[in-house]
Write an enzyme that holds these catalytic residues in place. Structure first.
Site, mmCIF file in Angstrom:
data_model
loop_
_atom_site.group_PDB
_atom_site.id
_atom_site.type_symbol
_atom_site.label_atom_id
_atom_site.label_comp_id
_atom_site.label_asym_id
_atom_site.label_seq_id
_atom_site.Cartn_x
_atom_site.Cartn_y
_atom_site.Cartn_z
ATOM 1 N N ASP A 134 -3.027 8.950 -22.594
ATOM 2 C CA ASP A 134 -2.224 9.904 -21.793
ATOM 3 C C ASP A 134 -3.415 10.877 -21.151
ATOM 4 O OD1 ASP A 134 0.101 11.696 -21.937
ATOM 5 O OD2 ASP A 134 -1.376 12.905 -22.083
ATOM 6 N N VAL A 162 2.667 12.024 -20.617
ATOM 7 C CA VAL A 162 2.628 10.786 -19.804
ATOM 8 C C VAL A 162 3.106 9.611 -20.816
ATOM 9 C CG1 VAL A 162 1.383 9.172 -18.578
ATOM 10 C CG2 VAL A 162 0.905 11.623 -18.259
ATOM 11 N N ASP A 163 2.811 9.689 -22.093
ATOM 12 C CA ASP A 163 3.077 8.707 -23.015
ATOM 13 C C ASP A 163 4.762 8.894 -23.098
ATOM 14 O OD1 ASP A 163 1.036 7.075 -23.701
ATOM 15 O OD2 ASP A 163 0.131 8.312 -25.174
ATOM 16 N N VAL A 164 5.043 9.948 -23.399
ATOM 17 C CA VAL A 164 6.495 10.352 -23.692
ATOM 18 C C VAL A 164 7.133 9.678 -22.487
ATOM 19 C CG1 VAL A 164 8.447 11.990 -24.053
ATOM 20 C CG2 VAL A 164 6.094 12.254 -25.160
ATOM 21 N N GLY A 167 7.553 5.867 -22.529
ATOM 22 C CA GLY A 167 8.108 5.213 -23.554
ATOM 23 C C GLY A 167 9.656 5.556 -23.305
#
Length: 380
Positions: A134, A162-164, A167
């Protein structure tokens, strides 16, 4: 009945984007098997502090309601178990490099399981052999360039945003493929990557670049296209004020005792206010400095002006509870943020604690050795 009751998910992902996606599927009722390396497991099990009674807050926040299976993909027997799990799964999620080494690439899995919805999560797309964390993508992808004070260094966002985003994009893609499967009987290969999810999540800022050819710049808490839409200093601290249209600004000016601002051609329209922001802000802060932030918040809310105190995560949880949003749930001995969507007719699954490493090995291996006619029991 939960929306994804009866859906089996093989989760070969780790860290945040993939585990968040699969936990969301578990919240919706899917049976999720989290596959981890023996001995070490998902590296977020060691990403502390803060620690919980069983692991870390980082690991726990994206791994509730899953079954835990430890497999060494370099071991022949364990690799065969992984392939069998993928063969039986409705959904396979991974962020592994070079899955063809293990017979877990899409072509191999779909050959035996054509109905599978197979989701690959990468940093920069499958053609680029580059790890994607991220923080790295926030830097490379431009998010840092628009985050921070105008005269300061680029800054990361205070959460792995960014990861969220990735996902959540993965969940959208998986659910869309499952819906299509009800019509076609066939699965799909869903590809998501951190860079694309970030670019999609930068919405108006990315659109601004495409429209003008000029990359947006850092503006602190100011908005590039709306004014006043930022934080302001009051007598004792900050307040956030978001006037999204001219009517709200007129009400704001009236509360400040400066209704004449709306007649000033520099401030009469949003476009004018954006162009003359440097002149407007000192006038507003001069008035706001005469009272505390909570006093202004109450006055502005009463007048229908979007405004709020600048709080922290603790105050946000408390405020959500005051609004009747029931923001947290009990998961074993821990408290977690609940699944964020509420449904009129469906329900989310009862949450169970994140699994210990390999906690359900015996149960899952026994099921994999059988015919597979009976469903895999859900975690309890």
């Amino acid at each position: 009945m939960t929306p994804l009751d009866g859906v089996l998910v093989a989760d070969f992902s780790r860290v945040l984007a993939g585990p968040l996606a699969t936990m969301t599927l578990a919240d919706l009722g899917a049976t999720v098997v989290k596959v981890e390396r023996p001995g070490t497991g998902d590296e977020t099990r060691t990403w502390g502090p803060p620690w919980t009674s069983t692991s870390t807050a980082y690991f726990d926040c994206v791994n509730r309601s899953k079954l835990g299976l430890a497999l060494d993909l370099h071991d022949d027997a364990d690799r065969a178990a992984a392939v069998e799990l993928a063969r039986r799964a409705d959904v396979v999620v991974h962020n592994l490099p070079r899955t063809e080494r293990f017979g877990l690439d899409y072509a191999s899995v779909a050959a035996d399981n054509p109905a599978v919805v197979y989701c690959s999560i990468t940093g920069f797309g499958e053609a680029v052999d580059r790890p994607g964390y991220d923080f790295l993508v926030q830097a490379v992808g431009g998010l840092m360039s628009i985050t921070g004070d105008a005269d300061g260094d680029p800054r990361k966002v205070g959460v792995a945003l960014v990861d969220v985003l990735t996902g959540k994009d993965a969940v959208i893609g998986i659910l869309a493929a499952l819906a299509a499967r009800t019509r076609t009987g066939r699965g799909d290969h869903v590809r998501v990557d951190l860079l694309s999810s970030l670019l999609g999540g930068m919405v108006n800022q990315a659109a601004g670049y495409l429209a003008t050819g000029q990359s947006p710049r850092r503006m602190g808490n100011q908005h590039p296209s709306i004014a006043p839409y930022e934080t302001f200093r009051c007598a004792d601290g900050l307040i956030a004020i978001a006037c999204g249209n001219d009517a709200q600004f007129a009400r704001f000016a009236a509360v400040l005792g400066q209704p004449g601002l709306t007649a000033d051609p520099r401030f009469a329209t949003n476009t004018a206010r954006v162009l003359h922001r440097d002149e407007l802000v000192p006038l507003l802060e001069a008035r706001l400095a005469t009272a505390d932030a909570d006093v202004w918040e109450e006055r502005l809310r009463t007048a229908g002006v979007p405004a709020g105190l600048v709080g922290d995560i603790g105050s946000a949880v408390e405020r959500a509870a005051e609004y009747g949003l029931a923001p947290t749930i009990e998961v074993g001995s821990e408290r977690q943020i609940r699944h964020p969507v509420r449904y009129e007719s469906n329900q989310v699954a009862d949450a169970t604690p994140p699994p210990a490493l390999g906690q359900h090995d015996e149960l899952i291996r026994r099921w994999l050795a059988g015919s597979g006619d009976a469903p895999l029991p859900a975690p309890s």
